[in-house]
Design an enzyme around this catalytic site. Structure first.
Site, PDB file in Angstrom:
ATOM      1  N   ASP A 181       0.867  -1.189   0.000  1.00  0.00           N
ATOM      2  CA  ASP A 181       0.000   0.000   0.000  1.00  0.00           C
ATOM      3  C   ASP A 181       0.894   1.226   0.000  1.00  0.00           C
ATOM      4  O   ASP A 181       1.825   1.311   0.804  1.00  0.00           O
ATOM      5  CB  ASP A 181      -0.918   0.004   1.236  1.00  0.00           C
ATOM      6  CG  ASP A 181      -2.109   0.945   1.047  1.00  0.00           C
ATOM      7  OD1 ASP A 181      -1.894   2.094   0.612  1.00  0.00           O
ATOM      8  OD2 ASP A 181      -3.243   0.525   1.328  1.00  0.00           O
ATOM      9  N   SER A 188     -10.465  10.230   7.673  1.00  0.00           N
ATOM     10  CA  SER A 188     -11.698   9.731   7.051  1.00  0.00           C
ATOM     11  C   SER A 188     -11.623   8.239   6.724  1.00  0.00           C
ATOM     12  O   SER A 188     -12.615   7.642   6.319  1.00  0.00           O
ATOM     13  CB  SER A 188     -11.992  10.515   5.766  1.00  0.00           C
ATOM     14  OG  SER A 188     -10.972  10.260   4.805  1.00  0.00           O
ATOM     15  N   LEU A 190     -10.726   6.036   9.056  1.00  0.00           N
ATOM     16  CA  LEU A 190     -10.764   5.262  10.301  1.00  0.00           C
ATOM     17  C   LEU A 190     -12.112   4.630  10.621  1.00  0.00           C
ATOM     18  O   LEU A 190     -12.177   3.705  11.415  1.00  0.00           O
ATOM     19  CB  LEU A 190     -10.308   6.139  11.484  1.00  0.00           C
ATOM     20  CG  LEU A 190      -8.854   6.659  11.377  1.00  0.00           C
ATOM     21  CD1 LEU A 190      -8.540   7.569  12.557  1.00  0.00           C
ATOM     22  CD2 LEU A 190      -7.871   5.499  11.327  1.00  0.00           C
ATOM     23  N   LYS A 205       0.192   3.742   5.297  1.00  0.00           N
ATOM     24  CA  LYS A 205      -0.781   2.719   5.712  1.00  0.00           C
ATOM     25  C   LYS A 205      -0.126   1.361   5.962  1.00  0.00           C
ATOM     26  O   LYS A 205      -0.502   0.645   6.897  1.00  0.00           O
ATOM     27  CB  LYS A 205      -1.867   2.560   4.647  1.00  0.00           C
ATOM     28  CG  LYS A 205      -2.942   3.600   4.723  1.00  0.00           C
ATOM     29  CD  LYS A 205      -4.102   3.208   3.808  1.00  0.00           C
ATOM     30  CE  LYS A 205      -5.136   4.321   3.816  1.00  0.00           C
ATOM     31  NZ  LYS A 205      -6.243   4.027   2.891  1.00  0.00           N
ATOM     32  N   CYS A 292     -11.656 -16.908 -14.003  1.00  0.00           N
ATOM     33  CA  CYS A 292     -10.731 -15.869 -13.569  1.00  0.00           C
ATOM     34  C   CYS A 292     -11.523 -14.573 -13.411  1.00  0.00           C
ATOM     35  O   CYS A 292     -12.716 -14.513 -13.715  1.00  0.00           O
ATOM     36  CB  CYS A 292      -9.572 -15.718 -14.545  1.00  0.00           C
ATOM     37  SG  CYS A 292      -9.967 -14.824 -16.068  1.00  0.00           S
ATOM     38  N   CYS A 295     -13.354 -13.525 -16.466  1.00  0.00           N
ATOM     39  CA  CYS A 295     -14.580 -14.233 -16.840  1.00  0.00           C
ATOM     40  C   CYS A 295     -15.777 -13.441 -16.305  1.00  0.00           C
ATOM     41  O   CYS A 295     -16.857 -13.438 -16.884  1.00  0.00           O
ATOM     42  CB  CYS A 295     -14.612 -15.638 -16.241  1.00  0.00           C
ATOM     43  SG  CYS A 295     -13.373 -16.767 -16.890  1.00  0.00           S
ATOM     44  N   CYS A 309     -13.614   7.805  -6.189  1.00  0.00           N
ATOM     45  CA  CYS A 309     -13.279   7.222  -4.878  1.00  0.00           C
ATOM     46  C   CYS A 309     -13.610   8.156  -3.724  1.00  0.00           C
ATOM     47  O   CYS A 309     -14.140   7.758  -2.704  1.00  0.00           O
ATOM     48  CB  CYS A 309     -11.795   6.896  -4.811  1.00  0.00           C
ATOM     49  SG  CYS A 309     -11.402   5.303  -5.487  1.00  0.00           S
ATOM     50  N   CYS A 366     -13.258 -15.772 -22.677  1.00  0.00           N
ATOM     51  CA  CYS A 366     -12.609 -14.855 -21.718  1.00  0.00           C
ATOM     52  C   CYS A 366     -11.263 -14.359 -22.243  1.00  0.00           C
ATOM     53  O   CYS A 366     -10.412 -15.149 -22.652  1.00  0.00           O
ATOM     54  CB  CYS A 366     -12.399 -15.581 -20.379  1.00  0.00           C
ATOM     55  SG  CYS A 366     -11.425 -14.626 -19.196  1.00  0.00           S
TER      56      CYS A 366
HETATM   57 ZN    ZN Z   1     -11.327 -16.008 -17.443  1.00  0.00          ZN
END
Ligand code: ZN
Length: 389
Positions: A181, A188, A190, A205, A292, A295, A309, A366
């Site tokens: 990370d 904000s 927490l 983090k 996966c 897919c 976000c 896929c």
């Molecule tokens: Zn797949």
């Protein structure tokens, strides 16, 4: 000099009363049903003990033997480091009425010298106590606990999903945890990222999470990677792990992970959340029948369709539920128990309090795992938010 002679005489006297057996004979008796007790201290047994032996330190022998073996007519073999403490242990058991007690001559040294089977890493007293409720489960046991101690799990993101997953993996005794990370703790975060603390706002983090994990379980080795996962580092950073937990908050990372786990043959434990709902699944490239990630989501969404976000809301407890589903799946994969969430998409609706399960099949078309799938190297997508993690 006199003291040494006295001790020899005393040991010889003990040998008259407590019959000795060779290590090889002890093994044969053990296979024939005798109970082998390793009476060395916990820290001595931590480096290995005869296979199938019960660990019971000399100091606790009289207090606990009746719980271990109430039958005083059973063959009991006692082993220590070199064969002296086991003589004393044998005498003590005889006094308690155990009639068929033998001491293994030469102890563990002789056992090893004879090349007899040794189980590595018997639990020391801290581990035996710390994990006792888990070891009691026959599906885990000491063997399962040893698997957890040897396991290497990488958690992508020390955020809403990663926080509970990391805490419980460390608590359960996963021996090697890597946290990837590159963000810093914000106030904000927490209300949902409970691995952090108010005093650590502003800290990286991954470092903050490491502090929490080591405070909970100092036995765990925690590696911190304060980098963003990118095309050029994804394989290097996740290779050599047994399980990848996807706690990413963006599509760029998730598609990279999907490709890299597939190529490296590492199971990817996926979860995503939004507002009051979440979903989870396991993509295990070691299994032919496992779909996966692509897919499920063949192509990343257009940047304009991805949520922002910073603006997307989330109920604090929601990632906790999904992060714990991920931790559960990771532990099951390491232990090799239960039915993993492979080929199934678990969905969770917090407001309705409903879990549902959808069947996920491999998609023959896929772009990630189909027969016509082509790998043209990793690509760094535009950083798009996948949810508010
Ligand atoms: Zn797949």
């Amino acid at each position: 000099m006199t003291e040494g002679l006295d001790r020899e005489r005393w040991l010889n006297d003990l040998r008259q009363r407590v019959p000795e057996t060779t290590a090889a004979d002890a093994l044969a008796r053990q296979l024939g049903g005798a109970l082998l007790i390793d009476v060395r201290e916990d820290n001595e047994r931590a480096t290995g003990s005869p296979e199938g032996a019960v660990g019971l330190s000399r100091g606790f022998l009289e207090l606990r033997i009746e719980q271990v073996e109430p039958d005083r007519d059973r063959d009991v073999l006692l082993l220590c480091g070199s064969g002296q403490r086991s003589l004393l242990a044998g005498e003590a058991l005889q006094r308690m009425g155990y009639r068929r007690v033998h001491s293994v001559a030469g102890g563990m040294a002789a056992w090893k010298a004879a090349g007899l089977p040794v189980s590595a890493g018997a639990l020391d007293s801290d581990a035996a106590e710390r994990y006792s409720r888990q070891i009691l489960l026959p599906q885990v046991g000491e063997a399962g606990q040893a698997k957890l101690a040897a396991a290497r799990i990488v958690v992508i993101g020390a955020g809403g999903l990663g926080a509970p997953a990391l805490l419980y993996l460390a608590a359960a005794g996963v021996g090697h945890v890597t946290i990837i990370d590159d963000d810093r703790v914000e106030r904000s975060n927490l209300h949902r990222q409970v691995v952090h603390a108010d005093a650590r706002v502003g800290m990286g983090k991954a470092d903050s999470a490491r502090m929490a994990l080591l405070a909970l379980n100092p036995r765990v080795e925690v590696r911190v990677v304060a980098e963003r996962l990118r095309a050029e580092n994804v394989e290097t950073l996740i290779r050599d792990h047994d399980v990848v937990i996807d706690g990413a908050d963006n599509f760029a990372t998730r598609y990279l992970l999907a490709a890299a786990t597939r190529r490296l043959g590492i199971p990817m434990v996926y979860a995503a959340i939004e507002r009051f709902t979440g979903q989870a699944s396991v993509f295990d490239p070691r299994r032919d029948d496992s779909p996966c990630y692509r897919c499920l989501f063949p192509e990343p969404p257009a940047a304009a369709d991805a949520p922002n976000c910073a603006e997307a809301g989330v109920l604090g407890v929601l990632p906790g539920v999904l992060g714990l589903v991920q931790a559960t799946e990771a532990l099951k994969l390491v232990l090799g128990i239960g039915q993993p969430l492979v080929g199934r998409l678990l969905t969770y609706d917090a407001l309705g309090m409903r879990f549902r399960e959808l069947t996920l099949r491999r998609d023959p078309a896929c772009p990630g795992c189909g027969p016509d799938a082509v790998f043209n190297g990793y690509t760094d997508l535009e950083h798009m938010c996948a949810a508010a993690l």
